[in-house]
Write an enzyme that holds these catalytic residues in place. Sequence first.
Site, PDB file in Angstrom:
ATOM      1  N   TYR A 100      23.939  70.264 -27.482  1.00 52.40           N
ATOM      2  CA  TYR A 100      24.732  69.811 -28.631  1.00 52.40           C
ATOM      3  C   TYR A 100      23.872  69.589 -29.872  1.00 52.40           C
ATOM      4  O   TYR A 100      24.355  69.101 -30.884  1.00 52.40           O
ATOM      5  CB  TYR A 100      25.457  68.509 -28.290  1.00 52.40           C
ATOM      6  CG  TYR A 100      26.553  68.655 -27.254  1.00 52.40           C
ATOM      7  CD1 TYR A 100      26.425  69.543 -26.191  1.00 52.40           C
ATOM      8  CD2 TYR A 100      27.704  67.898 -27.329  1.00 52.40           C
ATOM      9  CE1 TYR A 100      27.408  69.671 -25.235  1.00 52.40           C
ATOM     10  CE2 TYR A 100      28.704  68.022 -26.376  1.00 52.40           C
ATOM     11  CZ  TYR A 100      28.546  68.905 -25.332  1.00 52.40           C
ATOM     12  OH  TYR A 100      29.534  69.031 -24.388  1.00 52.40           O
TER      13      TYR A 100
ATOM     14  N   ASP B 267      29.348  64.741 -21.136  1.00 55.19           N
ATOM     15  CA  ASP B 267      30.633  65.030 -21.772  1.00 55.19           C
ATOM     16  C   ASP B 267      31.663  65.409 -20.699  1.00 55.19           C
ATOM     17  O   ASP B 267      32.788  64.894 -20.672  1.00 55.19           O
ATOM     18  CB  ASP B 267      30.420  66.197 -22.757  1.00 55.19           C
ATOM     19  CG  ASP B 267      31.600  66.381 -23.689  1.00 55.19           C
ATOM     20  OD1 ASP B 267      32.542  65.568 -23.629  1.00 55.19           O
ATOM     21  OD2 ASP B 267      31.577  67.328 -24.495  1.00 55.19           O
TER      22      ASP B 267
END
Length: 341
Positions: free
Chosen positions: A123, A233
């Site tokens: 990310y 996540d």
Amino acid sequence: MYDITLIPGDGIGLEVTESMKKVVETAGVEINWEEMIAGEKVIDKYKTPLPEYVIESIKKNKIAIKGPITTPVGKGFRSVNVALRKELNLYANVRPIKSFDGIKSRYSDIDFTIIRENTEDLYAGIEHKIGDYAGESIKLITRDASERIVDFACKYTKDNDYKRLSCVHKANIMKISDGLFLKVFDEICNKNGITRDGEDIYCDDVIVDAAAMNLVLNPELFNVLVMPNLYGDILSDLGAGLVGGLGIIPSANIGKDYAIFEAVHGSAPQIAGKGIANPTAIIQSAVMMLRYIGEHKAAILIENGLKKIFKEGKVITVDLGGNASTKEFTDELCRIIKNSI
Ligand code: NAI
């Protein structure tokens, strides 16, 4: 009296944050809420859903609680959540997964927490095209970021009297990036006095695919799980699914200087303004916030109130199969809290 930034957000945000404020006040904590409007309502005026005054307020107060913010699709604004995380360096995402008696879900007696590294991994945004035939995203794991997230997880495990701290990784395949994360995990656990053969408290590691399977088969065996961004996540939503969905789950984004507490769900535009939203997730986020500022007594009062209301099962919001409005649920919860003071 505490000064805390409150971002009600969009959609059902206003309804659920109003409920949360009432519950916190009933539990006896006086807070001066500095309300900051962000999201859809300010885009036309400020050309951004996250005006600078919101960040300034959080930097001043150090703590914020926020409702959901609608991410406009296709208009090129970066997500408010991602922007806040980066701007305030909120490196730890903490998501406790606990089941409530009375809320229908696949399991009862679940109590574990996922601690997700929030700033790097795939990310980090290091991506590029290779002509028009390939795309490349770089997985970045640094020693510094790994050390601080594992250290955070060690302290969390001890502070909350958990027994087991597990590192989730795929170091068997990504030997260099996840390999570093796993190596740092052992080093920092040792520094914190948590060893693999500890009796009262111990650490171990689980490969991410096995962790996914075991979280579904035997979730009660886990306590605290620490992991890089992408696995966190995915597994934190898996965790939410185990205990009845996103509508009840809180979260915290914590950094060295600042912390933001928020519900996990979105702005639910279909039910916004109807007065039927379930405020549990933001109320549970407020419980995390109260613990963070040391208001443990109020946190326990609210938590026990929620346990009672769900166990009794009479005043339950529509999403959980009842017919109570947000106001009826809030009033009943406040009544339970008042009675137990
Ligand atoms: P959502 O979470 O808003 O809704 C999914 C489903 O759950 C809907 O059926 C909704 O009615 C229901 N739901 C969610 N929270 C509820 C509550 N507290 N009480 C009762 N029912 C509830 O997810 P969706 O539809 O994907 O996103 C809507 C908007 O929210 C989008 O603009 C999205 O970008 C934004 N969003 C914002 C987040 C944040 O600010 N943290 C997180 C997730 C989405």
